[in-house]
Structures are given as structure tokens and as C-alpha cells.
Design an enzyme around this catalytic site. Structure first.
Site, PDB file in Angstrom:
ATOM      1  N   LYS A   1      67.085  21.122  85.466  1.00  0.00           N
ATOM      2  CA  LYS A   1      65.873  22.164  85.635  1.00  0.00           C
ATOM      3  C   LYS A   1      65.486  22.855  84.292  1.00  0.00           C
ATOM      4  O   LYS A   1      64.440  22.937  83.886  1.00  0.00           O
ATOM      5  CB  LYS A   1      66.447  23.205  86.464  1.00  0.00           C
ATOM      6  CG  LYS A   1      65.318  24.212  86.537  1.00  0.00           C
ATOM      7  CD  LYS A   1      65.838  25.489  87.567  1.00  0.00           C
ATOM      8  CE  LYS A   1      66.778  26.615  86.585  1.00  0.00           C
ATOM      9  NZ  LYS A   1      66.024  27.452  85.924  1.00  0.00           N
ATOM     10  N   ASN A   2      66.528  23.006  83.418  1.00  0.00           N
ATOM     11  CA  ASN A   2      66.336  23.951  82.198  1.00  0.00           C
ATOM     12  C   ASN A   2      65.741  23.059  81.146  1.00  0.00           C
ATOM     13  O   ASN A   2      65.531  23.799  80.105  1.00  0.00           O
ATOM     14  CB  ASN A   2      67.353  24.861  82.073  1.00  0.00           C
ATOM     15  CG  ASN A   2      67.535  26.095  82.897  1.00  0.00           C
ATOM     16  OD1 ASN A   2      66.862  26.315  83.724  1.00  0.00           O
ATOM     17  ND2 ASN A   2      68.660  26.815  82.899  1.00  0.00           N
TER      18      ASN A   2
ATOM     19  N   CYS B   1      63.837  40.068  85.984  1.00  0.00           N
ATOM     20  CA  CYS B   1      64.483  39.848  87.321  1.00  0.00           C
ATOM     21  C   CYS B   1      65.607  40.595  87.432  1.00  0.00           C
ATOM     22  O   CYS B   1      65.996  41.252  86.828  1.00  0.00           O
ATOM     23  CB  CYS B   1      64.612  38.170  86.982  1.00  0.00           C
ATOM     24  SG  CYS B   1      65.871  37.593  85.908  1.00  0.00           S
TER      25      CYS B   1
ATOM     26  N   ARG C   1      64.602  40.707  80.686  1.00  0.00           N
ATOM     27  CA  ARG C   1      64.090  39.532  80.044  1.00  0.00           C
ATOM     28  C   ARG C   1      62.924  39.633  79.224  1.00  0.00           C
ATOM     29  O   ARG C   1      61.913  38.961  79.692  1.00  0.00           O
ATOM     30  CB  ARG C   1      63.909  38.451  81.072  1.00  0.00           C
ATOM     31  CG  ARG C   1      65.278  38.350  81.893  1.00  0.00           C
ATOM     32  CD  ARG C   1      65.445  37.169  82.628  1.00  0.00           C
ATOM     33  NE  ARG C   1      65.485  35.933  82.118  1.00  0.00           N
ATOM     34  CZ  ARG C   1      65.665  34.586  82.605  1.00  0.00           C
ATOM     35  NH1 ARG C   1      65.565  34.856  84.130  1.00  0.00           N
ATOM     36  NH2 ARG C   1      65.597  33.706  82.050  1.00  0.00           N
TER      37      ARG C   1
ATOM     38  N   ASP D   1      75.073  30.483  82.762  1.00  0.00           N
ATOM     39  CA  ASP D   1      74.651  30.010  84.007  1.00  0.00           C
ATOM     40  C   ASP D   1      75.766  29.488  85.062  1.00  0.00           C
ATOM     41  O   ASP D   1      75.191  29.167  86.128  1.00  0.00           O
ATOM     42  CB  ASP D   1      73.433  29.127  83.858  1.00  0.00           C
ATOM     43  CG  ASP D   1      72.453  29.620  83.238  1.00  0.00           C
ATOM     44  OD1 ASP D   1      71.316  28.733  82.471  1.00  0.00           O
ATOM     45  OD2 ASP D   1      72.088  30.576  83.356  1.00  0.00           O
TER      46      ASP D   1
ATOM     47  N   ARG E   1      65.072  27.080  94.355  1.00  0.00           N
ATOM     48  CA  ARG E   1      64.279  27.107  92.880  1.00  0.00           C
ATOM     49  C   ARG E   1      65.255  26.282  92.043  1.00  0.00           C
ATOM     50  O   ARG E   1      64.545  25.662  91.167  1.00  0.00           O
ATOM     51  CB  ARG E   1      64.090  28.597  92.260  1.00  0.00           C
ATOM     52  CG  ARG E   1      63.007  29.320  93.099  1.00  0.00           C
ATOM     53  CD  ARG E   1      62.979  30.613  92.247  1.00  0.00           C
ATOM     54  NE  ARG E   1      62.513  30.265  90.948  1.00  0.00           N
ATOM     55  CZ  ARG E   1      62.960  31.175  89.748  1.00  0.00           C
ATOM     56  NH1 ARG E   1      63.321  32.386  90.083  1.00  0.00           N
ATOM     57  NH2 ARG E   1      62.837  30.946  88.475  1.00  0.00           N
TER      58      ARG E   1
HETATM   59  C1  EPZ Z   1      67.018  29.922  79.638  1.00  0.00           C
HETATM   60  O1  EPZ Z   1      66.113  31.186  79.587  1.00  0.00           O
HETATM   61  C2  EPZ Z   1      67.430  29.333  80.857  1.00  0.00           C
HETATM   62  N1  EPZ Z   1      65.989  29.256  81.597  1.00  0.00           N
HETATM   63  C3  EPZ Z   1      68.197  30.462  81.501  1.00  0.00           C
HETATM   64  O2  EPZ Z   1      68.594  29.704  82.785  1.00  0.00           O
HETATM   65  C4  EPZ Z   1      69.365  30.701  80.831  1.00  0.00           C
HETATM   66  O3  EPZ Z   1      70.265  31.653  81.338  1.00  0.00           O
HETATM   67  C5  EPZ Z   1      69.140  31.340  79.386  1.00  0.00           C
HETATM   68  O4  EPZ Z   1      68.278  30.360  78.601  1.00  0.00           O
HETATM   69  C6  EPZ Z   1      70.287  31.354  78.515  1.00  0.00           C
HETATM   70  O5  EPZ Z   1      70.911  29.969  78.181  1.00  0.00           O
HETATM   71  C7  EPZ Z   1      65.481  28.085  81.515  1.00  0.00           C
HETATM   72  O6  EPZ Z   1      65.672  27.403  80.482  1.00  0.00           O
HETATM   73  C8  EPZ Z   1      64.218  28.126  82.120  1.00  0.00           C
HETATM   74  P1  EPZ Z   1      66.977  33.498  76.312  1.00  0.00           P
HETATM   75  P2  EPZ Z   1      65.622  32.089  78.637  1.00  0.00           P
HETATM   76  O7  EPZ Z   1      65.703  33.550  75.770  1.00  0.00           O
HETATM   77  O8  EPZ Z   1      65.042  30.964  77.616  1.00  0.00           O
HETATM   78  C9  EPZ Z   1      66.925  38.062  75.740  1.00  0.00           C
HETATM   79  C10 EPZ Z   1      69.028  29.584  85.050  1.00  0.00           C
HETATM   80  O9  EPZ Z   1      69.744  30.301  85.977  1.00  0.00           O
HETATM   81  N2  EPZ Z   1      65.607  37.697  75.009  1.00  0.00           N
HETATM   82  O10 EPZ Z   1      68.033  32.600  75.474  1.00  0.00           O
HETATM   83  O11 EPZ Z   1      64.715  33.189  79.105  1.00  0.00           O
HETATM   84  C11 EPZ Z   1      67.001  37.743  77.231  1.00  0.00           C
HETATM   85  O12 EPZ Z   1      66.675  39.025  77.833  1.00  0.00           O
HETATM   86  C12 EPZ Z   1      68.358  30.584  83.931  1.00  0.00           C
HETATM   87  O13 EPZ Z   1      68.523  28.611  85.099  1.00  0.00           O
HETATM   88  C13 EPZ Z   1      65.054  38.943  74.420  1.00  0.00           C
HETATM   89  O14 EPZ Z   1      65.496  40.051  74.378  1.00  0.00           O
HETATM   90  O15 EPZ Z   1      66.878  32.632  77.570  1.00  0.00           O
HETATM   91  C14 EPZ Z   1      68.455  37.436  77.198  1.00  0.00           C
HETATM   92  O16 EPZ Z   1      69.148  38.600  77.568  1.00  0.00           O
HETATM   93  C15 EPZ Z   1      68.541  32.065  83.938  1.00  0.00           C
HETATM   94  N3  EPZ Z   1      63.653  38.822  73.938  1.00  0.00           N
HETATM   95  C16 EPZ Z   1      68.943  36.602  75.989  1.00  0.00           C
HETATM   96  O17 EPZ Z   1      67.950  37.085  75.150  1.00  0.00           O
HETATM   97  C17 EPZ Z   1      63.208  37.513  73.872  1.00  0.00           C
HETATM   98  O18 EPZ Z   1      62.108  37.368  73.452  1.00  0.00           O
HETATM   99  C18 EPZ Z   1      68.879  35.434  76.350  1.00  0.00           C
HETATM  100  O19 EPZ Z   1      67.428  34.803  76.718  1.00  0.00           O
HETATM  101  C19 EPZ Z   1      63.788  36.341  74.382  1.00  0.00           C
HETATM  102  C20 EPZ Z   1      65.121  36.621  75.410  1.00  0.00           C
END
Ligand code: EPZ
Length: 438
Positions: free
Chosen positions: A24-25, A120, A125, A310, A402
């Protein structure tokens, strides 16, 4: 009124062989990367999960012609006639990954608008890392009602530093930089396997991308990118979940298309619990033979190659029955322990203290009615239900749908008793050729 739910019976040990669906990711961001090209592309190994159908809707609203051959897990997309640059707000609210259309639209058309993604259950996020770096590349953002509008005449190649290796921000910037003349450098980039799969397809399109130590990505912009035919990587998170289902039930499972090198730290922790992990160097395939005396282990979630956030929830379910006390620290999200309360309803003994969870192993779990709070929590509750006495009923199953393509059927193929009582959450028309057109 009939309520959707997942029913899980106490199962015998899970034994046998099962194959993974596409990740998915990886597939969601790869679908948005097609916006960088003009023409007909083919994506293979596509999971039929609700998030994929949601991304299909998003692309179609932008003017992309999409057909999903669900039988053969193959998606056909024609991006020749994109005529809209507004990421639909209802879709944005349903699926945060919609933000990944921003980079490609800005790079190809110099314009994009999107409703701010909601938080969420696992955290607020924000997307500040995305927006800050697009501004450094020359994008000007303004507010138009609920929409954020981004405009740029010509993106500028820059050296960009991520204060945190955000997966989404890395992916969005890389996609935008592929059509930005000059060299864009991303320092402290995310290098998850899903990011590498995106880089793989971008290179197939004609992008010029290099990965340097430590965690640096260099992109030399090119004029155009071409349509592609790409096989999406298998889902390492589904692999982890299936292995944990076999582990908690005392089974013996083999996953032929699982890549052990994407799960090193996770597999190390399973071995520390006492389970036997069998893999072959550089050859896909993971076998787990469960121990009947699993031991407590401690870990903290980290960006790749650390323990994947995850898999934190499904691992917590398995540790609920391990001998001893496990300490779990969640460092990626600020609120990703909501599944603990649901596991405690089933008889687990989990204490939460901020970003740490203490899991004291118990002898057994009891079937109960519980609520899924996010995609990975839903999986954790199914795994716990496999060994809980009686029947476990899990509500809010849209999370499960999902994130996975019939994970229930995969589990049942190796001996589980999982029933997803639901009706289609999105009315689909299945064409006469087995293709599902949204
Ligand atoms: C991706 O989300 C994945 N989703 C997430 O999987 C996964 O948990 C995450 O990467 C970490 O590996 C998809 O790929 C669709 P991040 P993403 O940006 O890109 C903070 C699942 O269950 N952050 O690495 O949103 C954020 O709040 C999902 O499949 C900021 O503060 O993850 C989080 O605390 C859940 N500002 C941390 O960084 C930003 O601009 C990691 O987020 C972006 C992120």
C-alpha cells in the site's frame, strides 16, 4: 441496522504457505508519480484495498483515465488528458496520502490546490516539511477557502535539509525535483523500501536520481518523463503481520515473496522472542517456526532501517502473551497506542506512559467486542483474536479494508477463522471483463 465488523474465532496454530499483495505505502505514491508523465502506463501487483480505490478516484478527478483489472491486480492509467489540478477535499480527508499528488502537479503544471489534510487518530500529521521545502523551490502558496493553492512558474533546484526523515516529504520533493532543471539535493532523506520503489519507477520514467550516504538523495532534473510498466514491491508490513499471526498462534508459516532485508530489525526482535526465522541470503522468502514459550522483548520504533512504526501495534499484540515485561517506545507518532486499551479489554496488561508502553505478558486473552482505531490497530486486534478464547468482534473495519487486500482470506488460507461481515463500502461496477471501473 447491520454494522460492519470482523469476527475472529480462536484459531489453531497457523501453518502453511501464503503470498503477499503489493505494498500500500508504495503503490499510493507510485500512482501519483504517473502524473509526471503523459501517456499510458501499467502498474502490476496492485492491492485491491480501499486506499487504492480512493487514489483511483483522485486521479480520475484530475482527468486521468484509470482502469483496474482487479482479477490480475493490474492498473492501466492514461495521463494524456489531465485537465484539473484541484485535489478533491473529500478524498483528501479520507486519505492523507492524497498530498502526494502535490509535487507531481507543481512540477508538471506549476499549479495545484488541495484541502489541508486532517490529522488522524495516531497524530496531527502536519505537512510543514512538504510546504516549507516547496516554498524554497519557489512555490507560492495562498489560501482559497478551505483550499491551499500552490503556484510556480519554474521550480528552482535547491539543497534541501529535512529536520526529520519524513517519508511523504521526501517522496513529494523527489517527484517535484525530477522535472526541475539543475541538481536538487535532499539531506536527511527517508530511505524506506517504499521510497526506493518510487525512485525505481522514476528512473524507469527517465529521471536522474542518485542515493548517497548518509541518507542523501540527488536529483538532476530532466525535461520530460515517459510512461512505464512497473511491478510494485510486495508489502513488507503485510509480511510482518502474517509472521506475527503465526508467531502468536504457535504456527509455522512460509511467505515466498517476502523480502527479509526489508525487515531486519523486526525479524531480529522475533528471534529474540524465541521464534525461528529461516531466510536465504539475497533470495526472497521468510519462514517462521514459532516457539511455544515467547519471551518479552523491548524496542523503539524508528525510521528505516529501524523497527517500523507500522508494525508496532501488531507486535504489541504478540507481546501481550510473551513471558516477562516488554517496553515499547513509539518515536514516530505522538499518539499511536490507542490499540492498547482495546487489547486490555481482551485481558492484556499494558500500561501507557507518554510515548512508552509497558506490556506485561499474561496467560491468555479473552474474545471481546473491540474497536479498531487505525489501519495497523485493526490488524493487531485480528492477530489478538486468533488466540483469544471464544469470538472477537472488531468494529470500524474500514481501517482494515483501507490497508489490506483480503488479509482475512490470507490468514484463513493458513488455518485462521476470520470473517469480514461487510457490504461494499464504495459501490463498484465490475465490468464484464472482471475489470473494476470506479
Ligand atoms: C508514511 O506516512 C506512511 N504512509 C505511514 O504509514 C508510515 O507510518 C510513515 O510513512 C512512517 O513510516 C504512506 O506511505 C501512505 P512521515 P507519512 O512524513 O509520509 C511528522 C500506515 O499505517 N511530519 O514519515 O505521512 C509526522 O506527523 C501509515 O500505512 C511532520 O511533522 O509519514 C510523523 O509524526 C500510517 N511534518 C512523522 O513526521 C511533515 O511535514 C513521520 O511522518 C511530515 C511529517
Amino acid at each position: 441496522m447491520f454494522e460492519e465488523s470482523i469476527l475472529v474465532e480462536k484459531s489453531l496454530p497457523l501453518n502453511g504457505e501464503v503470498n503477499l499483495s503489493g505494498a500500500k505505502n508504495a503503490v499510493l505514491v507510485i500512482m501519483t508519480s504517473l502524473l509526471l508523465t503523459s501517456g499510458k502506463s501499467i502498474l502490476r501487483n496492485i492491492p485491491a484495498s480501499e486506499d487504492v480505490f480512493c487514489m483511483i478516484e483522485l486521479l480520475q478527478k484530475l482527468g486521468v483515465e484509470v482502469n483496474f483489472d482487479i482479477i490480475n491486480k493490474t492498473l492501466y492509467a492514461d495521463t494524456s488528458h489531465i485537465n484539473n489540478f484541484k485535489i478533491d477535499s473529500t478524498i483528501m480527508k479520507r486519505m492523507r496520502a492524497s498530498v502526494l499528488a502535490l509535487g507531481p502537479l507543481l512540477a508538471r503544471f506549476g499549479y495545484a490546490s488541495l484541502a489541508m489534510p486532517g490529522g488522524c487518530s495516531i497524530g496531527t500529521r502536519p505537512i510543514n516539511f512538504h510546504l516549507t521545502n516547496f516554498k524554497k523551490m519557489g512555490v507560492e502558496f495562498s489560501q482559497d477557502g478551505e483550499y491551499l493553492v500552490g503556484k510556480v512558474n519554474k521550480l528552482n533546484a535547491k539543497k534541501l535539509i529535512l529536520e526529520y526523515p519524513s517519508v511523504g516529504a521526501t517522496e513529494n520533493i523527489v517527484m517535484a525535483a525530477t522535472l526541475t532543471m539543475g541538481k536538487t539535493t535532499i539531506i536527511n532523506a527517508a530511505l524506506e523500501p517504499e521510497v526506493l520503489d518510487l525512485i525505481d519507477i522514476l528512473k524507469k520514467m527517465g529521471a536522474n536520481i542518485s542515493i548517497l550516504a548518509p541518507a542523501t538523495i540527488e536529483i538532476e532534473g530532466v525535461q520530460t518523463l515517459s510512461p512505464v510498466d512497473h511491478f510494485v514491491m510486495c508489502d513488507r508490513l503485510e509480511a510482518g503481520s502474517l509472521l506475527l499471526a503465526a508467531a502468536i498462534s504457535g504456527g509455522d508459516i512460509y511467505i515466498p515473496n517476502a523480502q527479509a532485508n526489508y525487515l531486519d530489525v523486526f525479524l531480529l526482535k522475533l528471534e529474540d522472542m524465541g521464534h525461528t526465522i529461516i531466510t536465504q541470503e539475497n533470495i526472497p522468502g521468510i519462514r517462521l517456526i514459532a516457539t511455544n514459550k515467547p519471551q518479552a522483548v523491548s524496542f523503539k520504533t524508528m525510521p528505516y532501517p529501524g523497527f517500523p512504526t507500522d508494525l508496532q501495534a501488531p507486535m504489541m499484540a504478540a507481546l501481550a502473551l510473551a513471558e516477562g515485561v516488554s517496553e515499547i517506545e513509539e518515536t514516530v507518532y505522538e499518539n499511536r497506542f490507542l490499540h492498547a486499551a482495546e487489547l486490555n479489554k481482551m485481558g492484556a496488561n499494558i500500561q501507557i506512559n507518554g510515548t512508552k508502553a509497558l506490556v506485561t505478558g499474561v496467560k491468555e486473552l479473552n474474545g471481546m467486542s473491540v474497536n479498531a482505531t487505525d489501519i495497523r490497530a485493526s490488524c493487531a486486534l485480528v492477530i489478538a483474536g486468533l488466540v483469544a478464547s471464544g469470538q472477537t468482534t472488531i468494529k470500524n473495519i474500514h481501517h482494515f479494508k483501507r490497508g489490506y487486500d483480503e488479509l482475512d482470506k490470507k490468514l484463513n488460507s493458513v488455518g485462521a477463522k476470520v470473517t469480514v461481515n461487510n457490504y461494499p463500502s464504495i459501490p463498484h461496477v465490475v465490468s464484464s471483463y472482471g475489470q473494476k471501473e470506479i
